[in-house]
Design an enzyme around this catalytic site. Structure first.
Site, PDB file in Angstrom:
ATOM      1  N   ASP A  90       0.800  -1.230   0.000  1.00 28.99           N
ATOM      2  CA  ASP A  90       0.000   0.000   0.000  1.00 28.99           C
ATOM      3  C   ASP A  90       0.828   1.272   0.000  1.00 28.99           C
ATOM      4  OD1 ASP A  90       0.885  -0.097   2.610  1.00 28.99           O
ATOM      5  OD2 ASP A  90      -1.106  -0.296   3.503  1.00 28.99           O
ATOM      6  N   ASP A 102       3.779   2.017  13.683  1.00 27.80           N
ATOM      7  CA  ASP A 102       3.053   0.747  13.851  1.00 27.80           C
ATOM      8  C   ASP A 102       3.858  -0.365  14.513  1.00 27.80           C
ATOM      9  OD1 ASP A 102       0.808   1.862  12.635  1.00 27.80           O
ATOM     10  OD2 ASP A 102       1.405   1.169  10.649  1.00 27.80           O
TER      11      ASP A 102
END
Length: 758
Positions: free
Chosen positions: A63, A453
């Protein structure tokens, strides 16, 4: 709102000519070698696509990190877009492989809807690309990116491609992707590009050429799915896409078709009630017989199998794949099934019965130990949008997650139940992460990193995934790292994290006394920002950094009211003399000296006592628009820097000119330079005592990685035409031990390291 005219789009084809690019003279190119610092995967890869034309050939779409390829000759995953300069092309909307030619690959590239998008095509497996900019926008890193594939090649005629867009309906190419035209007859022409910030459309979620319906020139039966909120989702063409009609009998309209696969005469569709990857709370799996048009609900372990409390475990379905040799063998993955957790189901009877292989699975993640996340066992995964059976081997199954790609080669070919099914990360060569901050130490581990993350790492071997992840506490994002130059075993970090400590609060600060190998949480107690405010914890938001004095004796929390500790966080007191919202920095050679710049008033502040008290004075020579230069985002490098190994020498980074002071900020002077500098770091000099200045900046209209060896007067470009990484450079660090070495934090391609060629 954008609409395409119903005509052929004569789009200029831009060929990526690696050999002809040259560097401008203002920042001449230095000969550097480049490589990734190994972490191993790390981000969301929405899908994995196998070639049916060649055994072992596969592509991974990410992505925000571009396309990767793997084949039998190159068992590592190879990044295929590192030479591209356009940032938005690194968010991959879809990949389509030519079933009759293993060398041809098509890519729909566009990360966000308000940025440029393009169709990429390659005739040498992605070693080089022809780029066709397109006016319809994409969302390779937006909601709905786990759906697909939206791009498809006619298996009988490689000149014909269809692309289902998010916002503008269906498009067709008859010249192998060189130009595109709208399909006016398609019933869903799209909703147009939303003007709101993060909102997006799913649009057409997949295109499928139905096998067994080919003639001499094309495949005449095509299925297209619409995943927008609509009353009709599936459409069928029986004349190669000229006309379209609704497919009757489909499931309730609240379910959106995410992915589909054909196996023999059956068409299997995974449904979710939202576009995902977040926000999915329900879903189903259906089988459509292509001969009889009969629908069958074959949903595994979901609404038909209530949990112990009598309710559905929730979540939907997205990843789905089928055997190329056995039309009854189907595999499907759940999406957002948080209770108890996501899993994978396998069927050998076309979905009549299913086996849940999640509970029977084991994971060996020793090669990428961060996947433990400080726990005794790695998670099975989440956001499992990509699911792929090897078309040449039914025992070989892979799936993508929000953090890695898992693979097993131990699936049974028959109906035997699985026990102790072993999965390993299939990620060698993949570096798909967003890096926020970097620090290189003068002793101990060469590099400390802060990630989005996945917390952060202490890097002791650049060729292996780090054995030491930042834990106790684990941050979701690590936003800043600082160390004491005279006592470099003392390191502090700040970040954001979802986990709670024993008080029910989430620590966002930590410190280490062993170069970042082990950590202890820090908390700053409630305090007032002024005499009229109420006491409040300001260390819980993650918006504020922590810094350390050069000798490691004092920590300063840079909240609205700066707070200082001289006992490693056991107690804190307000810093005196420093106004609200003025962030201090530490001198790099004197543990008693700190500096602060008031961007509002253009005044400097100086501490001689380790940061406990500050005095202020007017500063001359600062830019007139200083007020606008104050950072407002916690992940941005602070623009005021102290030069290493010297006292009172400061640099101010403005995004254009550099400003330099040799008297603790009383006087600044601008540096006449060949480049505009956005981010700055210092490293070991190549010769003499002048530090190497490493930078992210602009030169001759391009964003580049730069080095100066004369205190910013002139700059050299470091990254060549093969190492552009979409120019997605976030931050950097210089190495104090290796002359000229630069570490660069990219937004999607992990950490890259460059050093002068010998």
């Amino acid at each position: 709102m954008f609409r395409l005219m119903p005509r052929l789009l004569s789009l200029f084809v831009v060929t990526l000519l690696y050999a002809s690019a040259t560097q401008a003279n203002n920042c001449p190119l230095q000969d550097y070698s480049w490589r990734n610092i190994t972490v191993g995967a790390g981000g969301f890869a929405p899908n994995l696509i196998y070639s049916t034309a060649e055994k072992g050939l596969a592509y991974l779409r990410t992505d925000m990190g571009g396309v990767y390829r793997r084949d039998e000759q190159h068992p590592e995953w190879i990044p295929l877009q590192d030479g591209m300069k356009q940032s938005n092309y690194f968010g991959i909307e879809s990949i389509a492989l030519d079933p009759s030619n293993a060398d041809i690959v098509h890519v729909a590239a566009g990360m966000y809807k308000h940025e440029p998008a393009a169709m990429l095509r390659s005739f040498d497996r992605g070693n080089s690309w022809e780029i066709t900019p397109v006016p319809f926008r994409m969302g390779g890193n937006e909601d709905g990116r786990g759906m697909g594939e939206r791009l498809a090649v006619d298996p009988i005629n490689g000149n014909i491609l269809f692309f289902g867009s998010r916002h503008d309906g269906l498009f067709k190419s008859v010249d192998q992707g060189k130009s595109w035209q709208t399909v006016k007859s398609f019933p869903h022409q799209g909703k147009g590009v939303p003007s709101e910030g993060r909102s997006t459309n799913a649009g057409i979620s997949f295109i499928h050429f139905v096998r067994g319906t080919e003639n001499k020139t094309s495949t005449h039966t095509i299925i297209a799915a619409v995943a927008d909120n609509a009353s009709q989702h599936l459409y069928l063409s029986l004349d190669a896409g000229k006309t379209w009609a609704p497919i009757k009998g489909e499931p309730k309209s609240t379910l959106r078709p995410a992915q589909a696969v054909q196996a023999g005469n059956n068409f299997f569709i995974a449904y979710s009630n939202n576009t995902g990857p977040n926000g999915v709370t329900n879903g189903a799996v259906y089988r459509l017989n292509l001969a009889s048009a009969k629908w069958t609900d074959i949903t595994p372990g979901h609404n038909h199998t209530p949990n112990k409390k009598g309710s559905s475990p929730g979540g939907g379905f997205m990843g789905i794949t089928a055997s190329a040799s056995n039309p009854n063998r189907i595999v499907v993955a759940t999406m957002n099934r948080w209770q108890p957790h996501d899993t994978i189901f396998i069927s050998n009877d076309a979905g009549s019965t299913w086996e849940n292989i999640g509970p029977q699975s084991k994971r060996n993640v020793r090669a990428t130990p961060y996947l433990y996340w400080g726990n005794p066992e790695a998670d099975f995964g989440w956001w499992m949008a990509g699911l792929a059976l090897n078309p040449f081997d039914d025992t070989d199954l892979s799936y993508t997650t929000g953090a890695t790609v898992y693979r097993t080669t131990q699936l049974h070919k028959n109906n035997n139940k699985h026990t102790n099914l072993l999965w390993t990360p299939w990620i060698k060569g993949i570096e798909q992460t967003a890096v926020i901050t970097l620090t290189s130490l003068p002793e101990g581990p060469e590099l400390l990193s802060g990630f989005g993350d996945i917390s952060g790492f202490t890097h002791t071997n650049f060729d292996e995934s780090p054995q030491v992840m930042f834990t106790t506490p684990v941050f979701a994002n690590t936003n800043s790292i600082d160390y004491a130059p005279l006592q470099p075993n003392i390191v502090v970090r700040s970040g954001t994290q979802p986990h709670r400590d024993e008080t029910g609060k989430a620590p966002t600060l930590a410190w280490s006394n062993d170069h970042g190998m082990n950590w202890k949480p820090l908390s700053v107690p409630e305090h007032k920002t002024d005499s009229t405010s109420s006491p409040k914890r300001h260390d819980l938001s993650g918006n504020h950094a922590i810094i350390v004095s050069a000798d490691g004796e004092t920590f300063i929390f840079t909240g609205p009211r700066a707070m200082i500790s001289a006992n490693k966080g056991k107690s804190w007191q307000p810093v005196k003399g420093l106004p609200l919202n003025v962030r201090p920095i530490a001198d790099k050679s004197d543990g008693k000296r700190f500096y602060g710049l008031d961007f509002e008033k253009a005044e400097m502040y100086l501490s001689h006592d380790g940061g406990f008290t500050f005095s202020h004075y007017a500063s001359e020579g600062l830019p007139n628009n200083l007020k606008k230069m104050a950072p407002t985002w916690r992940e941005k490098m602070w623009p005021l820097l102290a030069q290493p190994n010297t006292k009172d020498q400061l640099w101010l980074v403005t995004g254009k000119k550099l400003y330099f002071s040799q008297d603790a900020g009383k006087n600044f002077r601008s540096i006449a330079s060949t480049a505009n500098i956005q981010e700055l770091a210092f490293g070991k000099p190549l010769t003499g005592d002048v530090p190497a200045m490493l930078a992210i900046g602009h030169c001759d209209g391009e964003r580049r990685l730069l080095r100066s060896d004369n205190l910013g007067k002139s700059w050299n470009s470091l990254n060549d035409k093969h190492h552009q990484y979409g120019q997605r450079f976030r931050t950097l660090a210089g190495d104090p031990r290796n002359a000229g070495r630069i570490y660069v934090a990219t937004d999607g391609r992990g950490i890259v390291m460059g050093e002068p060629k010998k």
